[in-house]
Design an enzyme around this catalytic site. Structure first.
Site, PDB file in Angstrom:
ATOM      1  N   GLU B  62      10.731 -48.620   1.739  1.00 30.30           N
ATOM      2  CA  GLU B  62      11.657 -48.867   2.790  1.00 30.30           C
ATOM      3  C   GLU B  62      12.891 -48.135   2.569  1.00 30.30           C
ATOM      4  O   GLU B  62      13.440 -47.513   3.732  1.00 30.30           O
ATOM      5  CB  GLU B  62      12.079 -50.453   2.641  1.00 30.30           C
ATOM      6  CG  GLU B  62      10.911 -51.222   3.067  1.00 30.30           C
ATOM      7  CD  GLU B  62      11.378 -52.828   3.120  1.00 30.30           C
ATOM      8  OE1 GLU B  62      12.526 -53.013   3.184  1.00 30.30           O
ATOM      9  OE2 GLU B  62      10.705 -53.502   2.028  1.00 30.30           O
ATOM     10  N   ASP B  66      14.187 -45.647   5.734  1.00 29.06           N
ATOM     11  CA  ASP B  66      15.315 -45.842   6.218  1.00 29.06           C
ATOM     12  C   ASP B  66      16.204 -44.649   6.062  1.00 29.06           C
ATOM     13  O   ASP B  66      16.936 -44.232   7.170  1.00 29.06           O
ATOM     14  CB  ASP B  66      16.083 -47.106   5.324  1.00 29.06           C
ATOM     15  CG  ASP B  66      17.570 -47.270   5.511  1.00 29.06           C
ATOM     16  OD1 ASP B  66      17.776 -47.653   6.827  1.00 29.06           O
ATOM     17  OD2 ASP B  66      18.285 -46.849   4.828  1.00 29.06           O
ATOM     18  N   ASN B 131      10.386 -53.918   8.102  1.00 27.59           N
ATOM     19  CA  ASN B 131      10.285 -53.476   6.849  1.00 27.59           C
ATOM     20  C   ASN B 131       9.029 -52.551   6.583  1.00 27.59           C
ATOM     21  O   ASN B 131       9.179 -51.440   6.202  1.00 27.59           O
ATOM     22  CB  ASN B 131      10.191 -54.412   5.833  1.00 27.59           C
ATOM     23  CG  ASN B 131      11.422 -55.301   5.482  1.00 27.59           C
ATOM     24  OD1 ASN B 131      12.279 -55.089   6.135  1.00 27.59           O
ATOM     25  ND2 ASN B 131      11.309 -56.641   4.958  1.00 27.59           N
ATOM     26  N   GLU B 134       9.885 -49.174   8.333  1.00 30.54           N
ATOM     27  CA  GLU B 134      10.638 -48.201   7.601  1.00 30.54           C
ATOM     28  C   GLU B 134       9.746 -47.483   6.518  1.00 30.54           C
ATOM     29  O   GLU B 134       9.967 -46.450   6.151  1.00 30.54           O
ATOM     30  CB  GLU B 134      11.768 -48.932   6.798  1.00 30.54           C
ATOM     31  CG  GLU B 134      12.893 -49.464   7.680  1.00 30.54           C
ATOM     32  CD  GLU B 134      14.083 -50.070   7.085  1.00 30.54           C
ATOM     33  OE1 GLU B 134      15.011 -49.951   7.427  1.00 30.54           O
ATOM     34  OE2 GLU B 134      13.770 -50.991   6.218  1.00 30.54           O
TER      35      GLU B 134
END
Lengths: 246, 246
Positions: B62, B66, B131, B134
Site C-alpha cells: 500500500e 500510494d 487499500n 493501492e
C-alpha cells in the site's frame, strides 16, 4: 534515437553550451531540453510569462519533483528494508525528504548559483535550497523521465545520504563510534583534514582517518564535520565487513 | 526479451493460469511475476511469513502504491493544467487520491474477490477497497516498473475518473447540465438504461442517451447513476467540441 539526435544536432549558443556542460556535471548524464532546467532556476520575482500568459518559474516544478522524490525514496526503502512495516517506511521517508535535508542537498549542489531573479540572494531564506532541489528533480522528470530521476536521486540522495542505521537513530554519529572503539582497543586515531577544492565552486574538505598511523578511510564533503563523519562511516562499515568475515 | 521468455516459458499450474488471465484482464497487459499480485491480495489475518520470518501481506505494498499513484497523478496534473499553481495542483491531487475515491476504484475492479484471508469479508470495513487498489499499484511497480504503473493508472484512474472541471467544483453533475440544456432548447431527452454484464463478475449497466430520438452518447459503468453521468459527460464534451468548431 530521437534523443541522441536532439543532443548532437542542436546547435547551441556559447551560453547554452556552458549551461549544458554544468548541468551535465550535476546530473551525471546529458540533459536534452535545457528549457526545463532554466525554468527550474527561474525565481518568481523575474515575472516571466509564456505565450499564454502563464507564469514561468520553478514553483510548479517543486510539486512535480517532490512527488518523484517521494516515489523513488519509497521504492528504495521498500526494497532495502524488508522488515519495515508501513508505519516505519512512512517515517523513514519523511526523515529523508525533510525540509532540512532537502536544503542540505540543494546547498551541496550549489544550485543557487544558477538562480535567475530580480531580488538579491540574501532575501531568499534558507528553504530556497530545498525548493531548487525539488524543482531540479521535476525538471529531470520532464526532460528524461522517471528512470533518469531514479538514477539522479540514487546517485545524489540515496548513496551519499541515506544511511538507514543513522536514520533509525541507532547510530547518532559514526565519529563517536570510531573514537569509542579506539579508546576501548587502546589505539591512536587522527583525523587529517585539508581543504580540497578541485575545480568546483563549492568549498570541499578532504579527510584521512588514520588509526595507529595507518590510513583506514578517506572522504570528501562540503564541511570538515561532514567529511570526518563520512570517513568514520566508511571505516565503521569496513571494520564491520572484516568482523563479519572472521 | 527476458520478459517475453518469462511469460511464455513458465509452465503454470491451472490455478495460476486462471489467476494470470484474470490479472491480465484487470491490468490490460501481461503480468510477469504473479507472486507480487498474490501478495497484493494477502490479508494480514492469513499470518503468512517468508523464509526470513517477515510477514507476507499487502500492507507494505500500500505504501509503495500510494507513492506511485501520487507521482503519476502529479505528472498528469502538471501537464494537463498549465495554469494551476503549486497549491492548486496539491489540492486537486488530494481530491483524486482521496480515501473515498480509492475505495470506489478498488470496488469497481472488484479486487476484494481475490483476497486471501482468515477473517470473513464483512469484517474488513469499507477502506479495504482502497487499500487493495493501492497495493495492486505497488505490485504493478514491482512487477513491471513505473511505465506500466503509469499505463494502468492512466487507463483505470485518469481516463475514467479524472474530470478536472468536476474536481474543481465547476461542474457538479453533467446529467443536470444536459437536462438544463434540453429544457432551454426545448428538446426531448431520454436515458435508456439496461443491465449489461458481459463476461464480467461485477454488475454493469449500459446507458444510451437520446436527444430528440437520436442516440448522442453511450456509456457503461457499475451503477445506473454512474453510467448516466458518464453518458451525459460524453454528450457534453461532444457538444462543446461542435460549438468550438463553429
Amino acid at each position: 534515437m530521437g534523443i541522441i539526435k536532439k543532443i548532437f544536432n542542436k546547435s547551441r549558443s556559447p551560453e547554452d553550451g556552458i549551461f549544458f556542460e554544468e548541468m551535465r556535471k550535476i546530473l551525471g548524464f546529458n540533459p536534452v531540453d535545457l528549457s526545463h532546467y532554466r525554468k527550474g532556476f527561474t525565481h518568481r520575482s523575474s515575472n516571466k510569462t509564456d505565450e499564454n500568459g502563464n507564469p514561468i518559474n520553478y514553483e510548479r516544478l517543486e510539486f512535480l519533483g517532490d512527488a518523484m522524490l517521494g516515489s523513488v525514496i519509497a521504492a528504495h526503502l521498500f526494497k532495502e528494508v524488508p522488515t519495515g512495516d508501513e508505519g516505519y517506511l512512512t517515517k523513514m521517508r519523511s526523515k529523508i525528504v525533510s525540509r532540512e535535508h532537502l536544503n542540505e542537498l540543494g546547498r551541496d549542489l550549489n544550485l543557487i548559483k544558477w538562480v535567475e531573479s530580480k531580488v538579491s540572494a540574501q532575501h531568499f531564506g534558507e528553504n530556497i535550497h530545498g525548493n531548487l532541489f525539488e524543482a531540479f528533480v521535476g525538471a529531470i522528470y520532464l526532460d528524461r523521465g522517471f528512470t533518469y530521476c531514479e538514477k539522479f536521486i540514487n546517485k545524489k540522495v540515496i548513496v551519499p545520504y541515506v544511511d538507514i542505521p543513522k536514520l533509525e537513530g541507532k547510530v547518532i554519529s559514526y565519529k563517536s563510534l570510531v573514537i569509542e572503539w579506539c579508546q576501548k582497543e587502546k589505539k591512536q586515531f587522527h583525523y587529517d583534514v585539508f581543504e580540497d577544492n578541485g575545480n568546483e565552486d563549492v568549498k570541499h574538505f578532504g579527510v584521512r582517518l588514520k588509526i595507529d598511523g595507518k590510513i583506514v578511510a578517506k572522504a570528501r564533503a562540503t564541511s570538515k564535520k561532514k567529511a570526518e563523519e563520512k570517513a568514520s562511516q566508511r571505516a565503521y562499515f569496513a571494520f564491520q565487513e572484516k568482523i563479519n568475515k572472521k
